[in-house]
Design a protein around this motif. Structure first.
Motif, PDB file in Angstrom:
ATOM      1  N   ASP A 185       0.806  -1.183  -0.064  1.00  0.00           N
ATOM      2  CA  ASP A 185      -0.075   0.360  -0.074  1.00  0.00           C
ATOM      3  C   ASP A 185       0.901   1.080  -0.035  1.00  0.00           C
ATOM      4  N   PRO A 186       1.409   1.186  -1.016  1.00  0.00           N
ATOM      5  CA  PRO A 186       2.357   3.213  -1.025  1.00  0.00           C
ATOM      6  C   PRO A 186       1.639   3.882  -0.785  1.00  0.00           C
ATOM      7  N   GLY A 187      -0.021   4.353  -0.938  1.00  0.00           N
ATOM      8  CA  GLY A 187      -0.446   5.697  -0.924  1.00  0.00           C
ATOM      9  C   GLY A 187      -1.521   5.700  -1.576  1.00  0.00           C
ATOM     10  N   ARG A 188      -1.825   6.593  -2.509  1.00  0.00           N
ATOM     11  CA  ARG A 188      -2.621   7.645  -2.523  1.00  0.00           C
ATOM     12  C   ARG A 188      -2.320   7.491  -4.330  1.00  0.00           C
ATOM     13  N   VAL A 189      -2.343   6.911  -5.070  1.00  0.00           N
ATOM     14  CA  VAL A 189      -1.624   6.130  -6.717  1.00  0.00           C
ATOM     15  C   VAL A 189      -2.162   7.757  -7.282  1.00  0.00           C
ATOM     16  N   VAL A 190      -1.247   8.067  -8.067  1.00  0.00           N
ATOM     17  CA  VAL A 190      -1.588   9.619  -8.813  1.00  0.00           C
ATOM     18  C   VAL A 190      -0.828   9.355 -10.292  1.00  0.00           C
ATOM     19  N   PHE A 191      -0.968   8.401 -10.448  1.00  0.00           N
ATOM     20  CA  PHE A 191      -0.275   7.503 -11.291  1.00  0.00           C
ATOM     21  C   PHE A 191       0.870   6.638 -11.529  1.00  0.00           C
ATOM     22  N   GLU A 192       0.452   5.849 -12.799  1.00  0.00           N
ATOM     23  CA  GLU A 192       1.040   4.738 -13.198  1.00  0.00           C
ATOM     24  C   GLU A 192       1.057   3.902 -14.144  1.00  0.00           C
ATOM     25  N   ASP A 193       2.144   3.367 -14.122  1.00  0.00           N
ATOM     26  CA  ASP A 193       2.658   2.538 -15.992  1.00  0.00           C
ATOM     27  C   ASP A 193       2.328   1.339 -15.349  1.00  0.00           C
ATOM     28  N   ALA A 194       2.619   1.039 -16.617  1.00  0.00           N
ATOM     29  CA  ALA A 194       3.508  -1.031 -16.265  1.00  0.00           C
ATOM     30  C   ALA A 194       4.564  -1.548 -15.501  1.00  0.00           C
ATOM     31  N   VAL A 195       5.379  -0.414 -14.350  1.00  0.00           N
ATOM     32  CA  VAL A 195       6.186  -0.988 -13.871  1.00  0.00           C
ATOM     33  C   VAL A 195       6.049   0.122 -12.683  1.00  0.00           C
ATOM     34  N   GLN A 196       5.758   0.973 -12.430  1.00  0.00           N
ATOM     35  CA  GLN A 196       5.380   1.829 -11.449  1.00  0.00           C
ATOM     36  C   GLN A 196       4.536   2.604 -10.899  1.00  0.00           C
ATOM     37  N   VAL A 197       3.893   3.095  -9.633  1.00  0.00           N
ATOM     38  CA  VAL A 197       3.573   4.004  -9.426  1.00  0.00           C
ATOM     39  C   VAL A 197       4.184   5.337  -9.295  1.00  0.00           C
ATOM     40  N   ILE A 198       3.499   6.593  -8.728  1.00  0.00           N
ATOM     41  CA  ILE A 198       3.344   7.470  -8.000  1.00  0.00           C
ATOM     42  C   ILE A 198       2.976   7.640  -7.433  1.00  0.00           C
ATOM     43  N   ALA A 199       2.959   8.165  -5.639  1.00  0.00           N
ATOM     44  CA  ALA A 199       1.823   7.461  -4.330  1.00  0.00           C
ATOM     45  C   ALA A 199       2.055   8.736  -3.389  1.00  0.00           C
TER      46      ALA A 199
END
Length: 132
Positions: A111-125
């Motif tokens: 649970d990295p947090g509130r995801v604001v971006f995601e693609d096949a290899v990463q999320v920004i949260a």
């Protein structure tokens, strides 16, 4: 119920002045900008950055607000645990940090947090709670 997805982050063990534990890319970029890397290390770092830039899209080109401090305070990138090629290539950066005595840690979460971006290899949260 499906198993939770795991996420991996390589980061500073201590938060910076903005309360963010910056990732190993930023830490290594700091070494390069300060002139701390030898010529061979600098070339290795440069080639590593070029590889990542060619292999993976820059999230900020898709969503320039992903790291916006007002909209997404404390947002950080996490690798999807299944992105083994990306994770393996991170060793270049951790080796450079080790060689210069810069501390770092590997952390994992489902649970990295509130995801604001995601693609096949990463999320920004954005973390659910501020970093300690």
């Amino acid at each position: 119920m499906p198993a939770a997805e795991r996420f991996v982050r390589f980061r500073s063990p201590r938060p910076n002045s903005h309360g963010v534990r910056v990732g190993v890319f930023a830490l290594t970029n700091g070494l390069a900008r300060s002139g701390a890397l030898s010529a061979a290390e600098h070339e290795r770092w440069r080639r590593g950055n070029a590889w990542f830039e060619a292999a993976y899209a820059d999230p900020t080109l898709t969503d320039p607000a992903a790291y916006d401090r007002a909209a997404n305070p404390g947002a950080v990138a996490w690798f999807r645990a299944g992105a083994s090629g990306l994770i393996a290539r991170t060793a270049l950066y951790t080796e450079l940090l080790d060689a210069h005595g810069v501390p770092w840690e590997r952390v994992e979460t489902d649970d990295p947090g509130r995801v604001v971006f995601e693609d096949a290899v990463q999320v920004i949260a954005v973390p659910w709670t501020p970093a300690p």
